[in-house]
Write a protein that holds these residues in place. Structure first.
Motif, PDB file in Angstrom:
ATOM      1  N   GLN A  14       0.907  -1.247  -0.003  1.00 25.58           N
ATOM      2  CA  GLN A  14       0.061   0.066   0.204  1.00 25.58           C
ATOM      3  C   GLN A  14       0.981   1.164   0.068  1.00 25.58           C
ATOM      4  N   VAL A  15       0.748   2.066  -1.104  1.00 29.17           N
ATOM      5  CA  VAL A  15       1.481   3.090  -1.113  1.00 29.17           C
ATOM      6  C   VAL A  15       0.963   4.328  -0.077  1.00 29.17           C
ATOM      7  N   GLN A  16       1.869   4.989   0.582  1.00 22.65           N
ATOM      8  CA  GLN A  16       1.586   5.835   1.559  1.00 22.65           C
ATOM      9  C   GLN A  16       2.565   7.093   1.432  1.00 22.65           C
ATOM     10  N   LEU A  17       2.290   8.230   1.503  1.00 22.28           N
ATOM     11  CA  LEU A  17       3.085   9.501   1.595  1.00 22.28           C
ATOM     12  C   LEU A  17       2.391  10.365   2.698  1.00 22.28           C
ATOM     13  N   VAL A  18       3.140  10.519   3.962  1.00 20.86           N
ATOM     14  CA  VAL A  18       2.706  11.029   5.000  1.00 20.86           C
ATOM     15  C   VAL A  18       3.389  12.153   5.506  1.00 20.86           C
ATOM     16  N   GLU A  19       2.587  13.330   5.281  1.00 26.20           N
ATOM     17  CA  GLU A  19       3.569  14.633   5.551  1.00 26.20           C
ATOM     18  C   GLU A  19       3.378  14.972   7.126  1.00 26.20           C
ATOM     19  N   SER A  20       4.371  15.706   7.614  1.00 29.63           N
ATOM     20  CA  SER A  20       4.175  16.263   8.879  1.00 29.63           C
ATOM     21  C   SER A  20       5.012  17.349   9.207  1.00 29.63           C
ATOM     22  N   GLY A  21       4.973  18.117  10.112  1.00 26.82           N
ATOM     23  CA  GLY A  21       5.560  19.384  10.562  1.00 26.82           C
ATOM     24  C   GLY A  21       4.971  20.427  10.235  1.00 26.82           C
ATOM     25  N   GLY A  22       3.849  20.619   9.855  1.00 35.65           N
ATOM     26  CA  GLY A  22       2.976  21.814   9.737  1.00 35.65           C
ATOM     27  C   GLY A  22       2.803  22.505  10.707  1.00 35.65           C
ATOM     28  N   GLY A  23       2.149  23.799  10.885  1.00 36.97           N
ATOM     29  CA  GLY A  23       1.677  24.433  12.138  1.00 36.97           C
ATOM     30  C   GLY A  23       1.624  25.958  11.713  1.00 36.97           C
ATOM     31  N   LEU A  24       1.325  26.429  13.002  1.00 36.52           N
ATOM     32  CA  LEU A  24       1.386  28.008  12.890  1.00 36.52           C
ATOM     33  C   LEU A  24       2.874  28.403  13.222  1.00 36.52           C
ATOM     34  N   VAL A  25       2.979  29.631  12.663  1.00 33.60           N
ATOM     35  CA  VAL A  25       4.260  30.104  12.602  1.00 33.60           C
ATOM     36  C   VAL A  25       4.523  31.588  12.321  1.00 33.60           C
ATOM     37  N   GLN A  26       5.097  32.451  13.033  1.00 35.18           N
ATOM     38  CA  GLN A  26       5.201  33.945  12.962  1.00 35.18           C
ATOM     39  C   GLN A  26       5.937  34.203  11.712  1.00 35.18           C
ATOM     40  N   GLY A  31       8.801  35.497   9.461  1.00 35.16           N
ATOM     41  CA  GLY A  31       9.994  35.537   9.451  1.00 35.16           C
ATOM     42  C   GLY A  31      10.726  34.117  10.214  1.00 35.16           C
ATOM     43  N   GLY A  32       9.712  33.302  10.579  1.00 40.37           N
ATOM     44  CA  GLY A  32      10.147  31.872  11.304  1.00 40.37           C
ATOM     45  C   GLY A  32      10.292  30.956  10.185  1.00 40.37           C
ATOM     46  N   SER A  33      10.540  29.839  10.739  1.00 38.76           N
ATOM     47  CA  SER A  33      10.865  28.576  10.005  1.00 38.76           C
ATOM     48  C   SER A  33      10.072  27.321  10.408  1.00 38.76           C
ATOM     49  N   LEU A  34      10.015  26.453   9.560  1.00 35.68           N
ATOM     50  CA  LEU A  34       9.339  25.136   9.844  1.00 35.68           C
ATOM     51  C   LEU A  34      10.154  24.166   8.913  1.00 35.68           C
ATOM     52  N   ARG A  35      10.024  22.932   9.350  1.00 36.08           N
ATOM     53  CA  ARG A  35      10.684  21.957   8.513  1.00 36.08           C
ATOM     54  C   ARG A  35       9.656  20.928   8.325  1.00 36.08           C
ATOM     55  N   LEU A  36       9.318  20.433   7.046  1.00 31.73           N
ATOM     56  CA  LEU A  36       8.243  19.665   6.817  1.00 31.73           C
ATOM     57  C   LEU A  36       9.021  18.402   6.349  1.00 31.73           C
ATOM     58  N   SER A  37       8.257  17.281   6.767  1.00 32.95           N
ATOM     59  CA  SER A  37       8.753  15.858   6.218  1.00 32.95           C
ATOM     60  C   SER A  37       7.847  15.181   5.587  1.00 32.95           C
ATOM     61  N   CYS A  38       8.088  14.174   4.814  1.00 32.39           N
ATOM     62  CA  CYS A  38       7.112  13.355   4.023  1.00 32.39           C
ATOM     63  C   CYS A  38       7.667  11.823   3.987  1.00 32.39           C
ATOM     64  N   ALA A  39       7.053  11.051   4.864  1.00 27.50           N
ATOM     65  CA  ALA A  39       7.785   9.512   4.758  1.00 27.50           C
ATOM     66  C   ALA A  39       6.942   8.799   3.675  1.00 27.50           C
ATOM     67  N   ALA A  40       7.697   8.148   3.053  1.00 24.73           N
ATOM     68  CA  ALA A  40       7.003   7.234   2.049  1.00 24.73           C
ATOM     69  C   ALA A  40       7.268   6.038   2.291  1.00 24.73           C
ATOM     70  N   SER A  41       6.281   5.108   1.697  1.00 23.69           N
ATOM     71  CA  SER A  41       6.265   3.701   2.163  1.00 23.69           C
ATOM     72  C   SER A  41       5.391   2.893   0.944  1.00 23.69           C
ATOM     73  N   GLY A  42       5.688   1.672   0.637  1.00 21.10           N
ATOM     74  CA  GLY A  42       4.622   0.941  -0.203  1.00 21.10           C
ATOM     75  C   GLY A  42       5.242   0.908  -1.691  1.00 21.10           C
ATOM     76  N   PHE A  43       6.428   1.911  -2.001  1.00 17.58           N
ATOM     77  CA  PHE A  43       6.903   1.779  -3.277  1.00 17.58           C
ATOM     78  C   PHE A  43       8.313   2.033  -3.088  1.00 17.58           C
ATOM     79  N   THR A  44       9.114   1.570  -4.406  1.00 15.87           N
ATOM     80  CA  THR A  44      10.634   2.007  -4.187  1.00 15.87           C
ATOM     81  C   THR A  44      10.934   3.314  -4.376  1.00 15.87           C
ATOM     82  N   PHE A  45      11.286   4.048  -3.223  1.00 20.18           N
ATOM     83  CA  PHE A  45      11.290   5.464  -3.226  1.00 20.18           C
ATOM     84  C   PHE A  45      12.689   5.867  -3.841  1.00 20.18           C
ATOM     85  N   THR A  46      13.731   5.330  -4.312  1.00 12.23           N
ATOM     86  CA  THR A  46      14.696   5.848  -5.259  1.00 12.23           C
ATOM     87  C   THR A  46      14.344   5.761  -6.514  1.00 12.23           C
ATOM     88  N   SER A  47      13.216   5.205  -6.972  1.00 14.37           N
ATOM     89  CA  SER A  47      12.826   5.183  -8.265  1.00 14.37           C
ATOM     90  C   SER A  47      12.315   6.367  -8.703  1.00 14.37           C
TER      91      SER A  47
END
Length: 118
Positions: A1-13, A15-31
């Motif tokens: 089962q293919v999944q892409l799950v984003e995280s790291g969003g939110g409220l920021v002022q 000038g601020g910073s955020l780092r989003l992540s996306c975890a992949a599964s269920g397929f050959t990521f390097t392709s």
């Protein structure tokens, strides 16, 4: 089962910073090349940044150049979006996308909300 799950969003002022992540599964990521898109209320979805399969080449929308950095860790099947100097106009739902052009395959995550506000 293919999944892409984003995280790291939110409220920021501004000038601020955020780092989003996306975890992949269920397929050959390097392709797959990976991309981040965003969609603000009332707007069409737009491409923010992309990275090739091995991570050697990246591209950015003009609106985020110099502020955002896309990267990937193929050992962890994860792609990142480091967002600095955030502006209110960066407010949007950010989506992770995997695509394999030669096979016409494409997968999407469900998105993570980024709100830039004081």
């Amino acid at each position: 089962q293919v999944q892409l799950v984003e995280s790291g969003g939110g409220l920021v002022q501004p000038g601020g910073s955020l780092r989003l992540s996306c975890a992949a599964s269920g397929f050959t990521f390097t392709s797959y090349a990976m991309r981040w898109y965003r969609q603000a209320p009332g707007n069409e979805r737009e491409l923010v940044a992309g990275i090739t399969r091995a991570g050697g080449t990246t591209n950015y929308a003009d609106s985020v150049k110099g502020r955002f950095t896309i990267s990937r860790d193929n050992a962890k099947n994860t792609v990142y979006l480091q967002m600095n100097s955030l502006k209110p106009e960066d407010t949007a739902v950010y989506y992770c996308n995997a695509y394999r052009m030669s096979y016409g395959l494409e997968f999407w995550g469900k998105g993570t909300l980024v709100t830039v506000s004081s």
